[in-house]
Write an enzyme that holds these catalytic residues in place. Structure first.
Site, mmCIF file in Angstrom:
data_model
loop_
_atom_site.group_PDB
_atom_site.id
_atom_site.type_symbol
_atom_site.label_atom_id
_atom_site.label_comp_id
_atom_site.label_asym_id
_atom_site.label_seq_id
_atom_site.Cartn_x
_atom_site.Cartn_y
_atom_site.Cartn_z
ATOM 1 N N ASP A 20 28.025 36.610 84.404
ATOM 2 C CA ASP A 20 28.794 37.115 83.267
ATOM 3 C C ASP A 20 28.013 37.036 81.966
ATOM 4 O OD1 ASP A 20 30.998 37.619 84.899
ATOM 5 O OD2 ASP A 20 31.893 35.645 84.529
ATOM 6 N N ARG A 35 26.090 39.222 90.312
ATOM 7 C CA ARG A 35 26.090 39.370 88.856
ATOM 8 C C ARG A 35 26.421 38.034 88.189
ATOM 9 N NH1 ARG A 35 31.367 43.328 88.831
ATOM 10 N NH2 ARG A 35 32.900 41.822 89.573
ATOM 11 N N ARG A 40 33.551 28.556 85.909
ATOM 12 C CA ARG A 40 33.976 28.245 84.542
ATOM 13 C C ARG A 40 35.437 27.795 84.489
ATOM 14 N NH1 ARG A 40 32.476 33.567 81.551
ATOM 15 N NH2 ARG A 40 33.522 32.507 79.813
#
Length: 257
Positions: free
Chosen positions: A52, A50, A202
């Site tokens: 975000d 996945r 991140r």
């Protein structure tokens, strides 16, 4: 029964990530809806992983099983006619029935792009973090060296992580600066690993920015890793600048375009 694998690019700005979520529009929901329209079947896709909310992909990989007889070379045209302009399927393959986009993936590469120019780039601002003040990229490069190898990345993952183990192996961590003219000064951070935790890239980037800005030292990256404490790392960089660049497989047919 066939197993179809597709490579998809998308601008994640308007979506709540790739994976289906209740009462949210996601990339997976859009693709499954269009595949159902084409095949008349209830399709459930399996992705390599996945991404975000707001994160983009150059080459996300997914597969699905179908009884459709659509020729392999026609799949891209068939689905792209239905997809919105911010999602494009770039390739389609017939793969073995047991192929699994996530389980067969060997590693992934992410690229985080920072616009370090004084002004925003109106054409690229959706795909870059704008940081208009000086960043010491030499210090950032030194800091990146500390994350290469196998480590416990607890300090660099979301507190909401549901993974039982936070040990991951980073095979490559590079930083390149592009300033071809007075109008562009871009920093690209490329990280390849055998797996990534929630918000891991991140948070690494957010910490690197603090190092580049002089708020931390390059050697602090090693200390933060050893602490295994999210509160010791920097802030989570915005999703805008992050792109899933490539998913790596050993199967030759899955070579990214």
């Amino acid at each position: 029964m066939r197993n179809i694998c597709m490579i998809v690019s998308y601008d994640g700005t308007s979506y709540s990530g790739f994976q289906t979520q209740v009462n949210q529009e996601t990339i997976q929901d859009v693709i499954e809806d269009k595949l159902q329209r084409i095949t008349g079947e209830k399709i459930k896709i399996i992705s390599s992983g996945r991404t975000d909310a707001g994160v983009h992909a150059r080459a996300q990989v997914f597969n699905f099983h179908t009884n459709s007889s659509i020729p392999t070379k026609r799949w891209c045209l068939a689905i792209n006619d239905w997809l919105p302009k911010d999602i494009v399927v770039r390739a389609a393959y017939d793969v073995p029935l047991d192929f699994h986009a996530r389980k067969w993936a060997k590693s992934k590469t992410y690229v985080y792009s920072i616009n370090n120019h004084r002004y925003k780039d109106v054409f690229k601002q959706k795909y870059q973090l704008h940081y208009p003040t000086f960043l010491n990229t030499d210090e950032m490069k030194l800091a990146l060296e500390h994350i290469v190898g196998e480590h416990d990345f607890t300090s660099f993952c979301s507190l909401k992580s549901d993974k039982s183990s936070h040990i991951r192996t980073i095979q490559r961590a590079d930083l390149e600066v592009y300033n071809p003219s007075e109008f562009e000064n871009r920093i690209d951070i490329t990280i390849t690993g055998n797996g990534f935790l929630r918000q891991m890239v991140r948070i690494i980037v957010g910490t690197l920015i603090e190092i580049g800005a002089g708020k931390r030292k390059s050697e602090d990256m090693k200390i933060i890793l050893a602490a295994k404490d999210r509160l010791k790392a920097g802030s989570t960089a915005l999703s805008d600048g992050l792109t899933l660049w490539e998913v790596h497989y050993k199967v030759s047919e899955m070579k990214m375009l």
